[in-house]
Write an enzyme that holds these catalytic residues in place. Sequence first.
Site, PDB file in Angstrom:
ATOM      1  N   SER A  42      12.177  21.877  -9.892  1.00  0.00           N
ATOM      2  CA  SER A  42      13.207  22.919  -9.960  1.00  0.00           C
ATOM      3  C   SER A  42      12.764  24.252  -9.376  1.00  0.00           C
ATOM      4  O   SER A  42      13.602  25.099  -9.084  1.00  0.00           O
ATOM      5  CB  SER A  42      13.650  23.136 -11.407  1.00  0.00           C
ATOM      6  N   ASP A 332      15.435  32.204 -17.635  1.00  0.00           N
ATOM      7  CA  ASP A 332      15.992  31.430 -18.747  1.00  0.00           C
ATOM      8  C   ASP A 332      14.932  30.985 -19.754  1.00  0.00           C
ATOM      9  O   ASP A 332      15.183  30.111 -20.573  1.00  0.00           O
ATOM     10  CB  ASP A 332      16.763  30.208 -18.218  1.00  0.00           C
ATOM     11  N   HIS A 335      12.341  29.213 -16.144  1.00  0.00           N
ATOM     12  CA  HIS A 335      12.289  29.561 -14.725  1.00  0.00           C
ATOM     13  C   HIS A 335      12.315  31.077 -14.558  1.00  0.00           C
ATOM     14  O   HIS A 335      12.658  31.807 -15.491  1.00  0.00           O
ATOM     15  CB  HIS A 335      13.474  28.925 -13.987  1.00  0.00           C
TER      16      HIS A 335
END
Length: 412
Positions: A42, A332, A335
């Site tokens: 990610s 968050d 990340h």
Amino acid sequence: MAQSVSHFLSKLPVMIIAFLVLTNGCGTLGCNYTSIISFGDSIADTGNSLYSKSGGGAELNLPYGETYFHRPTGRFSNGRLIIDFIAESLGLPLVPPYLGGGDFKHGVNFAVGGATALKASSDNSLDVQLGWFQKLLPSLCNSSSDCNEFFRRSLFLVGEIGGNDYNYPFFQGISVEVIQALVPKVINTISSAITTLITHGAATLVVPGNLPIGCSVEYLAIFKSQNKDDYDPQSGCLNWLNEFSQYHNSLLQKELDRLQTLYPNTTIVYADYYNASMLFYSSPAQYGFSGSTNKACCGGGNFESNQICGSQKCGSPGASVCSDPSSYVSWDGIHLTEAAYRWMAMSIVQGPYIVPPRINMSCVPLSKKVSDYSLTQDVNRVFLLWQSSPSSLTNSMSRPLEVPLETRSWIG
């Protein structure tokens, strides 16, 4: 770690000279890149999570993507990622996700949120991504010579990958001793992938290390300790978790050195995400971050109150979001924000956190909208600090962070 920092310090004057040379003009390699080919999780996913069979999660909802794209794009942040800034620096379009289809002549991204290096640990492991790459080959080039030319002018980004191989077991409460035994296997898998890409003609590969997980809001909340000695006094990061990240990065660098010797005609460089991020974790205000590094901008992630990010997951109904994401490092809880990724990208693209500093990825200067601080000023500051007190620089660079992941729908 002390040895690796000392090795870095010994090369610092040369690296700063290389930085000044590279940022004063376009290097031959840098300006000749015509595409980016990316693998990872990610941290680099530009939208494959939108199309993945395992499905996306909260990153498919606002406020993800709100800062730059003004809509969710499948990126696990409020805006652009490191790979986006690298593409901009090369004057290339943003790299499209493979699963989204389209024209990949200027780049393709196989990275997927939640991906792992090891095959058995996720649906979109590095092996699966290599399979996609091989499937796409006929549409990228038609002959051996054609492929050699195409890949000679392509920048391969292999990672960051491996973080989720550790995140999953850490979040399941498995001991660090058991997880540490996975590290050589993860490194061998990354090495095998690099070898495969080289046999297909890859000429320049950038391989990032892992971020130090001891500074992640999620890890800080889960592994909160009452013992102050467990924390680094400057950054507030958990020492033992950062030592784990350093172990992974140390083995990775040794393996990259071995591969470079084995393939002398290929350029293999290590992107030091760990120390690039430690700049703003150790001195957040200096880099324009006024928000607490122990708190996430979006969701319920709060180290000080021991809240776990998943209790108010960013992107879910009712989740809070800060008014100025650019003032926060953590987006968050897992990340990072676009602002943090921009600083990391600048330190990789323009130096000095790429080892060895023999390629130039900067043809177009990166925008400094995040703050008024320039990387050139920072490099000059580091150089002056090194001249006056090498031990001070050693202490400032041997500190920790990471970008973990929670449930598989939110892991990256």
